[in-house]
Scaffold this motif. Sequence first.
Motif, short mmCIF file in Angstrom:
data_model
loop_
_atom_site.label_atom_id
_atom_site.label_comp_id
_atom_site.label_asym_id
_atom_site.label_seq_id
_atom_site.Cartn_x
_atom_site.Cartn_y
_atom_site.Cartn_z
N ALA A 12 81.87 -24.31 -2.06
CA ALA A 12 83.20 -24.64 -2.57
C ALA A 12 83.29 -26.10 -3.02
CB ALA A 12 84.26 -24.38 -1.51
N LEU A 13 82.42 -26.96 -2.48
CA LEU A 13 82.46 -28.39 -2.80
C LEU A 13 81.13 -28.83 -3.40
CD1 LEU A 13 84.07 -29.77 0.48
CD2 LEU A 13 85.22 -29.37 -1.69
N SER A 14 81.21 -29.75 -4.34
CA SER A 14 80.00 -30.36 -4.88
C SER A 14 79.53 -31.45 -3.92
CB SER A 14 80.28 -30.97 -6.25
OG SER A 14 81.15 -32.09 -6.11
N SER A 15 78.32 -31.93 -4.12
CA SER A 15 77.82 -33.04 -3.30
C SER A 15 78.71 -34.26 -3.42
CB SER A 15 76.38 -33.39 -3.72
OG SER A 15 75.52 -32.30 -3.47
N ALA A 16 79.19 -34.53 -4.63
CA ALA A 16 80.07 -35.68 -4.84
C ALA A 16 81.38 -35.52 -4.08
CB ALA A 16 80.33 -35.88 -6.33
N GLN A 17 81.92 -34.31 -4.05
CA GLN A 17 83.16 -34.07 -3.33
C GLN A 17 82.96 -34.24 -1.82
OE1 GLN A 17 83.80 -30.20 -5.12
NE2 GLN A 17 85.75 -30.90 -5.96
N LYS A 18 81.84 -33.77 -1.30
CA LYS A 18 81.54 -33.96 0.12
C LYS A 18 81.42 -35.44 0.45
CE LYS A 18 78.89 -29.76 0.28
NZ LYS A 18 77.54 -29.21 0.47
N GLU A 19 80.75 -36.18 -0.41
CA GLU A 19 80.61 -37.62 -0.20
C GLU A 19 81.97 -38.30 -0.19
OE1 GLU A 19 78.46 -41.43 -2.35
OE2 GLU A 19 77.62 -39.43 -2.66
N VAL A 48 80.66 -22.61 5.63
CA VAL A 48 80.70 -21.30 6.25
C VAL A 48 80.28 -20.26 5.21
CG1 VAL A 48 82.16 -19.61 7.41
CG2 VAL A 48 82.56 -22.05 7.78
N LEU A 49 79.33 -19.40 5.56
CA LEU A 49 78.85 -18.39 4.63
C LEU A 49 79.97 -17.44 4.21
CD1 LEU A 49 75.52 -17.38 6.37
CD2 LEU A 49 75.78 -18.76 4.31
N ASP A 50 79.89 -16.98 2.97
CA ASP A 50 80.83 -15.95 2.52
C ASP A 50 80.78 -14.79 3.50
OD1 ASP A 50 81.87 -17.14 0.30
OD2 ASP A 50 80.72 -16.01 -1.15
N TYR A 60 86.85 -12.94 4.09
CA TYR A 60 87.04 -13.73 2.89
C TYR A 60 85.71 -14.04 2.20
CZ TYR A 60 88.88 -17.32 -0.22
OH TYR A 60 89.23 -18.03 -1.32
N VAL A 61 85.70 -13.88 0.88
CA VAL A 61 84.58 -14.27 0.04
C VAL A 61 85.16 -15.13 -1.07
CG1 VAL A 61 82.75 -13.46 -1.50
CG2 VAL A 61 83.31 -12.16 0.57
N ILE A 62 84.60 -16.33 -1.26
CA ILE A 62 85.14 -17.24 -2.27
C ILE A 62 84.90 -16.71 -3.67
CG2 ILE A 62 83.10 -18.70 -2.36
CD1 ILE A 62 84.99 -21.11 -2.68
N PRO A 63 85.91 -16.68 -4.53
CA PRO A 63 85.74 -16.21 -5.90
C PRO A 63 84.81 -17.15 -6.69
CG PRO A 63 88.07 -16.28 -5.30
CD PRO A 63 87.30 -16.98 -4.23
N GLU A 64 84.07 -16.59 -7.60
CA GLU A 64 83.12 -17.37 -8.40
C GLU A 64 83.80 -18.56 -9.10
OE1 GLU A 64 79.49 -18.54 -9.44
OE2 GLU A 64 79.86 -16.75 -8.23
N ALA A 65 85.02 -18.38 -9.55
CA ALA A 65 85.74 -19.43 -10.26
C ALA A 65 85.99 -20.67 -9.40
CB ALA A 65 87.07 -18.90 -10.78
N TYR A 66 85.96 -20.51 -8.08
CA TYR A 66 86.23 -21.63 -7.18
C TYR A 66 84.96 -22.28 -6.64
CZ TYR A 66 91.05 -20.11 -7.32
OH TYR A 66 92.30 -19.77 -7.74
N ARG A 67 83.81 -21.82 -7.04
CA ARG A 67 82.55 -22.41 -6.57
C ARG A 67 82.30 -23.73 -7.29
NH1 ARG A 67 79.98 -18.96 -3.29
NH2 ARG A 67 80.59 -16.78 -3.45
N ALA A 68 81.78 -24.68 -6.56
CA ALA A 68 81.50 -26.00 -7.12
C ALA A 68 80.30 -25.92 -8.07
CB ALA A 68 81.19 -26.99 -6.00
N ARG A 69 80.32 -26.79 -9.03
CA ARG A 69 79.20 -26.90 -9.98
C ARG A 69 78.56 -28.26 -9.77
NH1 ARG A 69 80.07 -21.97 -10.36
NH2 ARG A 69 81.52 -21.15 -11.87
N ASP A 70 77.35 -28.29 -9.23
CA ASP A 70 76.65 -29.58 -9.03
C ASP A 70 75.97 -30.03 -10.29
OD1 ASP A 70 77.12 -30.54 -6.45
OD2 ASP A 70 75.72 -29.13 -5.58
#
Length: 70
Positions: A12-19, A48-50, A60-70
């Motif tokens: 759900a979060l990119s590396s930059a968002q986690k940082e 947490v795994l889908d 709950y399974v996160i929708p593809e549209a909400y996945r982070a793009r690194d």
Amino acid sequence: MPFANIKVPQAALSSAQKEEIVHRVTELFVDYFSEAVRPHTMVLIEEVLDGGYGRADEVYVIPEAYRARD
């Protein structure tokens, strides 16, 4: 030692968002407790795994549209 444990859906979060979260939570603790806590502050972001959690009796399974793009 201040400790924050943050759980998010996997990918759900990119590396930059986690940082950014680590920096902002650290600043929050510094604001509350003083600069002395900075070197002792721990921020743990757990993914947490889908399918590994649920809400309102649904898995709950996160929708593809909400996945982070690194």
